[in-house]
Enzyme design. Structure first.
Site, short mmCIF file in Angstrom:
data_model
loop_
_atom_site.label_atom_id
_atom_site.label_comp_id
_atom_site.label_asym_id
_atom_site.label_seq_id
_atom_site.Cartn_x
_atom_site.Cartn_y
_atom_site.Cartn_z
N PRO A 1 40.50 4.92 26.21
CA PRO A 1 39.92 4.56 27.50
C PRO A 1 38.53 3.96 27.35
O PRO A 1 37.63 4.59 26.81
CB PRO A 1 39.84 5.90 28.23
CG PRO A 1 40.60 6.88 27.42
CD PRO A 1 40.62 6.36 26.02
N GLU A 2 38.37 2.73 27.78
CA GLU A 2 37.08 2.07 27.81
C GLU A 2 36.82 1.69 29.26
O GLU A 2 37.54 2.13 30.14
CB GLU A 2 37.09 0.83 26.90
CG GLU A 2 37.51 1.15 25.47
CD GLU A 2 37.57 -0.07 24.57
OE1 GLU A 2 36.84 -1.04 24.84
OE2 GLU A 2 38.34 -0.06 23.60
#
Length: 290
Positions: free
Chosen positions: A2-3
């Site tokens: 997750p960015e």
DNA sequence: ATCTGTCCCTGGACGC
DNA sequence: TGCGTCCAGGGACAGA
């Protein structure tokens, strides 16, 4: 992993399912370094509280409560934040996933570290994280958080000028600079590689040697890949799922990340991999200048 | 101030 | 089939 885009997609889709909800109870896994605030404290302080807003800062999510407290969430590497009743093959280990069978509805397992149950029978909010690199912390009303204070400007607002100024006199690789959350916040391994490809700059280049023109291209590339990823629902490469269990779509549009040996979409040369700052980096040896 | 290496964790891939 | 080993990596931290 997750960015910024994955966290933003999570935020947007979760918003209508959490804002205005009152927390009836919390269920937590045993204390571990995942909980920066001990589970017992979370349970004592969050029960009965109402959620006012859900915001994002870099890769962090902040659940704002009406009494001024904020619950800080970080998805780490393998964090999954989703609503009760979701189903996805990514919520099962490969071993327990029947070949070709449709995934059963998820039941909280020992990787599910936090469950927020709401009043009114609405679906609970579940936080699952296999590798426990994620974080949960309660920030008291009026207090700040060292992790948040450290963050640089959001990657969606980044300019070539900012990148240029920040990279002067820096001897680290430009890739490492992009990953430094105190310079710009929200960029992780995937979008660092993708934006460097768009800008035609090799990840190993010494930051101070990246030209002003290239910094402009990098900022532009970064904005493009981040916005496009948000549009397509984020990258589901290993563990990411949306709050309803759905996969994102950006993994199908990436040009270099985890494409070692595959042909470059522009020139056909095989994509190379190199380790930069203990992180694997992917680039086209022909299109990206040394 | 800046940089590098180490650590946290666990499932999956791979070799024998 | 089963075991051991390696790998993935965000971010905090220690030490140079």
């Amino acid at each position: 992993m997750p960015e910024l885009p994955e966290v933003e997609v999570t935020r947007r889709r979760l918003l209508p399912h959490v804002v205005g909800r009152t927390i009836r109870s919390l269920q937590c896994s045993p204390p571990s370094y995942f909980f920066l605030t001990p589970p017992t404290v979370l349970q004592a302080k969050l029960g009965g509280k109402t959620i006012a807003d859900l915001r994002r800062q870099g890769k962090y999510l902040l659940l704002h409560l009406t009494d001024g407290q904020r619950l800080l969430l970080h998805l780490g590497m393998t964090g999954q934040l989703f609503l009760e009743g979701s189903s996805s093959p990514r919520l099962l280990t490969l071993a327990s996933h029947p070949e070709g069978g449709s995934p059963a509805r998820f039941r909280p397992d020992h990787h599910t570290h936090l469950q927020l149950h709401f009043e009114g029978g609405f679906p609970a909010l579940l936080f699952r994280d296999m590798r426990k690199f994620g974080k949960v912390r309660l920030i008291e009303k009026g207090r700040s958080d060292a992790r948040l204070d450290k963050l640089g400007p959001d990657a969606l607002t980044v300019t070539g000028e900012l990148l240029f100024d920040a990279s002067r006199k820096r001897r680290v690789a430009i890739k490492s600079l992009l990953l430094d959350q105190s310079i710009i916040s929200g960029v992780g391994n995937i979008y660092a590689d993708e934006s460097l490809f768009r800008a035609g700059v090799r990840p190993t280049r010494v930051a101070a040697r990246v030209t002003r023109r290239e910094c402009d291209a990098l900022a532009r590339g970064l904005r493009q890949v981040l916005l496009r990823s948000i549009e397509t629902g984020g990258s589901s490469i290993s563990d990411f799922i949306g709050p309803d269990g759905a996969d994102g779509g950006y993994q199908n549009e990436r040009h270099v990340y985890a494409r070692r040996g595959e042909p470059c979409v522009h020139c056909g040369a095989p994509i190379a991999r190199v380790v930069v700052g203990q992180r694997s980096s992917h680039y086209c040896p022909r299109c990206q200048k040394r």
